[in-house]
Motif scaffolding. Sequence first.
Motif: not given
Length: 237
Positions: A141-169
């Motif tokens: 218990e007590g970790g909802a807000a923290y877990a929210l912030t860390k799970s948000a990074l997963q969507g960010m990484a997947r999306g930015l991987a698509r955005d920058f992939g053509a440059r090999g980043i």
Amino acid sequence: MTDFSSKKALILGGSRGIGAAIVRRFAGDGAQVAFTYAGSHDAAQALAADTGSTAIQSDAADRQQVIDVVAAQGALDILVVNAGALVLGDALSLDADAVDRMIDINVRAPYHAAVEAARQMRDGGRIIVIGSVNADRMPFEGGAAYALTKSALQGMARGLARDFGARGITVNIIQPGPTNTDMNPADGPMASLMHGFMAIKRHATGEEIAGLAAYLAGPEAGIITGAMHTIDGGFGA
């Protein structure tokens, strides 16, 4: 060891713990390293002197400061975002401002840093964000807000991987489990509880996390992107 002798790296949140271990590893492997710190002035200056890196004071909760620091580095080869905040407690009584500041540091800063770095980053660059196994598993218990912030990074990484992939980043998230830092010491009051969830019943070391970061920043990881790399002793197994 990885040869980073021709590489320029910026680590956001590098004065202590995992960040300091990454600074030491990258500098030891030959990279030109700069890192940011918030309040740990003495630790930052000592680390800079010891590793030949450059320490920059900056508040990761301030979007413009984050953008300005990244932009000032010019064309980076490697960006590592390690700056993080931890707020735990009853969701009904947590201070809302503290939660919002954690979101600023843990979510907004990595996003804006990654986007700004990509503006000037050389093709084939590496963006690595330090997340948490709590993005996948929050067993107490007590970790909802923290877990929210860390799970948000997963969507960010997947999306930015698509955005920058053509440059090999590449864009990757490292998800440590319990790691021996000032925030979560191996002999702290929650250690036995956390070890109870683990297959390997000990905290990770900063050097182990830095080793994974070095691999993801190296030449053998050029095809790895949009991925979560959990290093947790089986905490989430």
